[in-house]
Scaffold this motif. Structure first.
Motif, PDB file in Angstrom:
ATOM      1  N   ALA A  28      -6.967   4.545   6.063  1.00  0.00           N
ATOM      2  CA  ALA A  28      -5.940   3.579   6.453  1.00  0.00           C
ATOM      3  C   ALA A  28      -6.111   2.266   5.697  1.00  0.00           C
ATOM      4  O   ALA A  28      -5.134   1.685   5.206  1.00  0.00           O
ATOM      5  CB  ALA A  28      -5.986   3.340   7.961  1.00  0.00           C
ATOM      6  N   VAL A  29      -7.351   1.802   5.590  1.00  0.00           N
ATOM      7  CA  VAL A  29      -7.613   0.561   4.841  1.00  0.00           C
ATOM      8  C   VAL A  29      -7.275   0.772   3.373  1.00  0.00           C
ATOM      9  O   VAL A  29      -6.636  -0.082   2.743  1.00  0.00           O
ATOM     10  CB  VAL A  29      -9.082   0.108   5.012  1.00  0.00           C
ATOM     11  N   GLU A  30      -7.653   1.916   2.810  1.00  0.00           N
ATOM     12  CA  GLU A  30      -7.363   2.183   1.402  1.00  0.00           C
ATOM     13  C   GLU A  30      -5.862   2.185   1.148  1.00  0.00           C
ATOM     14  O   GLU A  30      -5.379   1.580   0.192  1.00  0.00           O
ATOM     15  CB  GLU A  30      -7.959   3.527   0.981  1.00  0.00           C
ATOM     16  N   ARG A  31      -5.111   2.842   2.015  1.00  0.00           N
ATOM     17  CA  ARG A  31      -3.655   2.885   1.833  1.00  0.00           C
ATOM     18  C   ARG A  31      -3.039   1.496   1.935  1.00  0.00           C
ATOM     19  O   ARG A  31      -2.165   1.128   1.148  1.00  0.00           O
ATOM     20  CB  ARG A  31      -3.022   3.817   2.860  1.00  0.00           C
ATOM     21  N   ALA A  32      -3.496   0.707   2.896  1.00  0.00           N
ATOM     22  CA  ALA A  32      -2.967  -0.649   3.055  1.00  0.00           C
ATOM     23  C   ALA A  32      -3.302  -1.525   1.855  1.00  0.00           C
ATOM     24  O   ALA A  32      -2.458  -2.281   1.366  1.00  0.00           O
ATOM     25  CB  ALA A  32      -3.512  -1.266   4.346  1.00  0.00           C
ATOM     26  N   VAL A  33      -4.517  -1.421   1.369  1.00  0.00           N
ATOM     27  CA  VAL A  33      -4.931  -2.205   0.201  1.00  0.00           C
ATOM     28  C   VAL A  33      -4.138  -1.768  -1.026  1.00  0.00           C
ATOM     29  O   VAL A  33      -3.655  -2.603  -1.804  1.00  0.00           O
ATOM     30  CB  VAL A  33      -6.455  -2.089  -0.034  1.00  0.00           C
ATOM     31  N   ASP A  34      -3.978  -0.462  -1.222  1.00  0.00           N
ATOM     32  CA  ASP A  34      -3.207   0.040  -2.362  1.00  0.00           C
ATOM     33  C   ASP A  34      -1.769  -0.473  -2.316  1.00  0.00           C
ATOM     34  O   ASP A  34      -1.218  -0.890  -3.337  1.00  0.00           O
ATOM     35  CB  ASP A  34      -3.207   1.569  -2.385  1.00  0.00           C
ATOM     36  N   GLN A  35      -1.163  -0.443  -1.138  1.00  0.00           N
ATOM     37  CA  GLN A  35       0.217  -0.907  -1.008  1.00  0.00           C
ATOM     38  C   GLN A  35       0.331  -2.397  -1.328  1.00  0.00           C
ATOM     39  O   GLN A  35       1.231  -2.815  -2.051  1.00  0.00           O
ATOM     40  CB  GLN A  35       0.745  -0.639   0.399  1.00  0.00           C
ATOM     41  N   ARG A  38      -0.009  -2.910  -5.068  1.00  0.00           N
ATOM     42  CA  ARG A  38       1.220  -2.536  -5.770  1.00  0.00           C
ATOM     43  C   ARG A  38       2.269  -3.631  -5.643  1.00  0.00           C
ATOM     44  O   ARG A  38       2.948  -3.979  -6.612  1.00  0.00           O
ATOM     45  CB  ARG A  38       1.773  -1.220  -5.219  1.00  0.00           C
ATOM     46  N   GLU A  39       2.410  -4.173  -4.440  1.00  0.00           N
ATOM     47  CA  GLU A  39       3.396  -5.226  -4.221  1.00  0.00           C
ATOM     48  C   GLU A  39       3.068  -6.468  -5.038  1.00  0.00           C
ATOM     49  O   GLU A  39       3.939  -7.055  -5.663  1.00  0.00           O
ATOM     50  CB  GLU A  39       3.466  -5.592  -2.740  1.00  0.00           C
ATOM     51  N   LEU A  40       1.804  -6.869  -5.038  1.00  0.00           N
ATOM     52  CA  LEU A  40       1.415  -8.090  -5.731  1.00  0.00           C
ATOM     53  C   LEU A  40       1.422  -7.925  -7.245  1.00  0.00           C
ATOM     54  O   LEU A  40       1.863  -8.818  -7.974  1.00  0.00           O
ATOM     55  CB  LEU A  40       0.034  -8.545  -5.263  1.00  0.00           C
ATOM     56  N   GLU A  41       0.936  -6.802  -7.722  1.00  0.00           N
ATOM     57  CA  GLU A  41       0.878  -6.587  -9.164  1.00  0.00           C
ATOM     58  C   GLU A  41       2.257  -6.315  -9.751  1.00  0.00           C
ATOM     59  O   GLU A  41       2.531  -6.659 -10.887  1.00  0.00           O
ATOM     60  CB  GLU A  41      -0.076  -5.444  -9.488  1.00  0.00           C
TER      61      GLU A  41
END
Length: 79
Positions: A28-35, A38-41
């Motif tokens: 869950a943390v990995e998915r949230a961090v990845d999302q 993606r939004e910021l980059e």
């Protein structure tokens, strides 16, 4: 390297996210961090901004009382 979260409010949010998604806390943390990454980059790219805007528009539900002035055929094309 292990990650330790000392803030009980954050730990609670991670546990709630894991429960709601059915994922492990790590996943869950990995998915949230990845999302978020993606939004910021992708925020600097105009195409990424457009994709994000279109994704938001796609989440708006259709209205049952909406008027569509064009007739559509069974293939989804305007007649």
């Amino acid at each position: 390297m292990p990650l330790q979260i000392a803030n009980p409010a954050v730990v609670g949010k991670v546990e709630r996210l894991a429960r709601v998604t059915g994922l492990s806390k790590t996943a869950a943390v990995e998915r949230a961090v990845d999302q978020l990454l993606r939004e910021l980059e992708g925020a600097a790219e105009p195409a990424a901004c457009m994709r994000a805007l279109l994704a938001q528009l796609d989440r708006i539900p259709d209205r049952a009382d909406a008027f569509d002035p064009l007739p559509w055929d069974e293939a989804g094309l305007a007649e």
